[in-house]
Design a protein around this motif. Structure first.
Motif, short mmCIF file in Angstrom:
data_model
loop_
_atom_site.label_atom_id
_atom_site.label_comp_id
_atom_site.label_asym_id
_atom_site.label_seq_id
_atom_site.Cartn_x
_atom_site.Cartn_y
_atom_site.Cartn_z
N PHE A 139 60.30 -12.35 -12.81
CA PHE A 139 59.92 -13.39 -11.85
C PHE A 139 59.51 -14.63 -12.63
CE2 PHE A 139 56.42 -10.48 -12.65
CZ PHE A 139 55.34 -11.29 -12.96
N ARG A 140 59.52 -15.76 -11.95
CA ARG A 140 59.33 -17.04 -12.61
C ARG A 140 57.95 -17.64 -12.33
NH1 ARG A 140 62.10 -19.46 -16.38
NH2 ARG A 140 62.01 -21.49 -15.36
N ASN A 141 57.34 -18.18 -13.38
CA ASN A 141 56.23 -19.10 -13.22
C ASN A 141 56.85 -20.49 -13.33
OD1 ASN A 141 54.15 -20.94 -13.62
ND2 ASN A 141 52.96 -19.60 -14.95
N THR A 147 59.68 -17.13 -17.66
CA THR A 147 60.03 -15.92 -16.93
C THR A 147 59.18 -14.76 -17.44
OG1 THR A 147 62.31 -16.65 -16.55
CG2 THR A 147 61.87 -14.28 -16.39
N LEU A 148 58.59 -14.02 -16.53
CA LEU A 148 57.77 -12.86 -16.87
C LEU A 148 58.48 -11.60 -16.40
CD1 LEU A 148 54.67 -14.67 -15.49
CD2 LEU A 148 54.87 -14.04 -17.89
N CYS A 149 58.22 -10.50 -17.09
CA CYS A 149 58.90 -9.26 -16.71
C CYS A 149 57.90 -8.12 -16.60
CB CYS A 149 60.00 -8.92 -17.71
SG CYS A 149 59.42 -8.66 -19.38
N GLY A 150 58.24 -7.17 -15.74
CA GLY A 150 57.33 -6.06 -15.52
C GLY A 150 58.00 -4.89 -14.84
N GLY A 208 56.16 -8.35 -25.06
CA GLY A 208 57.31 -7.62 -24.52
C GLY A 208 58.45 -8.57 -24.22
N CYS A 209 58.96 -8.49 -23.00
CA CYS A 209 60.09 -9.37 -22.63
C CYS A 209 59.65 -10.58 -21.82
CB CYS A 209 61.15 -8.56 -21.87
SG CYS A 209 60.52 -7.68 -20.42
N ASP A 225 50.28 -17.19 -13.90
CA ASP A 225 51.22 -16.07 -14.05
C ASP A 225 51.00 -15.03 -12.95
OD1 ASP A 225 52.13 -17.34 -16.34
OD2 ASP A 225 51.02 -16.03 -17.72
N VAL A 226 49.75 -14.78 -12.64
CA VAL A 226 49.43 -13.81 -11.58
C VAL A 226 49.91 -14.32 -10.22
CG1 VAL A 226 47.56 -12.61 -10.36
CG2 VAL A 226 47.49 -12.83 -12.85
#
Length: 463
Positions: A139-141, A147-150, A208-209, A225-226
């Motif tokens: 998902f994007r900030n 881009t953050l990944c989880g 991480g990614c 980010d949250v």
């Protein structure tokens, strides 16, 4: 809750005579705690290389800078942590008698050759197959163009479900908030998802990614980010849009109110060992309690606290942070030189002073020092659950839970629950003293009764 990050450039050593390749282990006695130390030595084209494991600190495969054996004496150097081992080999060539030096101190460390591998038991970590769905997501900030990944875990049934975002504590963390072999966010996500609640956990920026620069970010950036994670949940068809919550641990318990204060669609927040007092106050209390847990004499604690408070004030009052960093570095160097019982070189001491000054003057530290949790908590109107353990030495329970309750009550929010669990530490493990030295030795990752209490509370407000 800081995680240890180490980087070393591997420089080859030299071999003279007897080959000492293999695994060598011993035990350090440090401030009342026993720490296992393992050196893994290998030979390549007549040169020695080595890595170090510290199982009781959850650190494995740390490259050493230099490894030299002259047939009698072994010397292993780790410049970045100001560590050095010197030992004399026995006549039978199966042990070393020596000393570990670090940060101006020295400790006896005798090594024996061993074939045993060190493992950490973590029985709470869930294993597949899982009775729910799991998918890797991004998902994007958009505000910061990263881009953050989880991982998003959610119930298999087709009905709509509530969901939460997990927010990690201080230091660069992965999506499981992994520390010392424990994965508390993996345990929490598994438990809640089994009970019908979707859970999004993600890698911190730069970990991480996930994209982004962690070193320049503050708690406010992490809050963005949250918010991006919340927006992702809102975009999921099966998530109940007005039943999204936040669960933050340690610094995450500071960030959750920031997001909830700005986004009134947040239905609830859970603060796990969240701060109720300023960052400066947290650090002062934390330093004293942890030093006491290591049996440091009161007078020595007083001196260290006086130095810390002076350094904090220098950072808080800095007009030019680069000039302040230079002053702090010189101040720390003088102190390290004064305490240098292990006779480490000035170059090593200067590197340590520079490293500490860099942390103290970082954007994150400067923001954290002066941030007042009341700024956001006083604006939170959703449901709040604040939990802590009586043996938490990093965010002391009584002081911070009382402060959180006072802020909520004075701001008119009556939708809160405050609870202290006896015998639990900062990680919500059943502990003896609460000292961080115990974290790795405890097999439990996260208290089952806290998991159940949190789940029951969430179910009661989600009806």
């Amino acid at each position: 809750m800081k995680k240890l990050f180490l980087f070393f450039a591997v420089m080859p050593g030299l071999i003279f005579g007897q080959d000492i390749s293999g695994t060598w282990g011993g035990t350090l006695e440090v401030m009342g705690s026993s720490l296992r130390i393992v050196f893994n030595i290998s030979s390549e084209n007549g040169q020695l290389k080595s890595t170090m494991d510290s199982p009781d600190q959850g650190a494995f495969g740390i490259p050493m800078d230099n490894t030299v054996f002259n047939g009698t004496m072994l010397k292993i150097t780790a410049l970045q942590i100001m560590g050095e081992y010197e030992g004399v080999i026995s006549d039978s060539f199966n042990s070393f008698s020596g000393t570990w030096k670090q940060s101006g101190m020295k400790f006896p460390l005798n090594l024996k050759k061993t074939n045993e591998s060190v493992t950490l038991r973590r029985p709470q970590h869930p294993q597949p197959p899982f009775p729910y769905e799991m998918k890797e997501v991004t998902f994007r900030n958009e505000k910061e163009n990263i881009t953050l990944c989880g991982t998003f875990t959610y119930p298999s049934q087709k009905e709509a479900f509530p969901a939460v975002v997990l927010i990690s504590g201080s230091g660069k963390q992965n999506r499981d908030e992994e520390i010392l072999g424990h994965k508390p966010f993996l345990v929490i996500a598994d438990y809640l998802t089994r009970n019908g609640i979707g859970v999004l956990r993600f890698d911190d920026r730069g970990e991480g990614c996930s994209e982004g620069d962690f070193s320049t970010a503050t708690s406010q950036n992490f809050a963005q980010d949250v918010q991006a994670a919340v927006d992702f949940l809102k975009s999921q068809p099966a998530v109940i849009k007005d039943r999204i919550g936040l669960i933050g641990h340690s610094e995450g318990g500071l960030i959750a109110p920031m997001v909830a204060a700005a986004d009134t669609s947040i239905y609830f927040i859970v603060l796990l060992a969240g701060p109720g007092t300023s960052g400066k106050e947290i650090l002062i209390d934390q330093n004293e309690l942890i030093l006491k847990s290591y049996a440091v004499p009161d007078e020595e604690i007083r001196k260290k606290q006086a130095l810390n408070m002076d350094l904090y004030e220098m950072v808080i009052n800095a007009k030019n942070i680069e000039k302040t960093k230079e002053k702090i570095e010189k101040r720390i160097f003088r102190q390290l030189k004064k305490e240098n019982s292990a006779n480490l070189s000035d170059d090593i001491l200067k590197k340590q002073a520079a490293s500490q000054a860099e942390v103290l003057c970082s954007p994150w530290f400067r923001y954290f020092l002066t941030y007042q949790p009341a700024n956001a908590l006083s604006k939170v109107k959703c449901f709040v659950l604040a939990l802590n353990g009586s043996l938490d030495l990093q965010v002391p329970a009584d002081k911070n839970l009382s402060a959180i309750e006072k802020i909520l009550k004075e701001s008119g929010n009556q939708k809160y629950t405050i609870k202290k669990f006896e015998g639990l530490n900062h990680l919500f493990q059943h502990a003896t003293t609460g000292s961080p030295a115990e974290y790795v030795k405890i097999e439990e990752t996260f208290s089952p009764e806290v998991l159940e209490f949190m789940k029951d509370w969430m179910m009661s407000i989600l009806k």
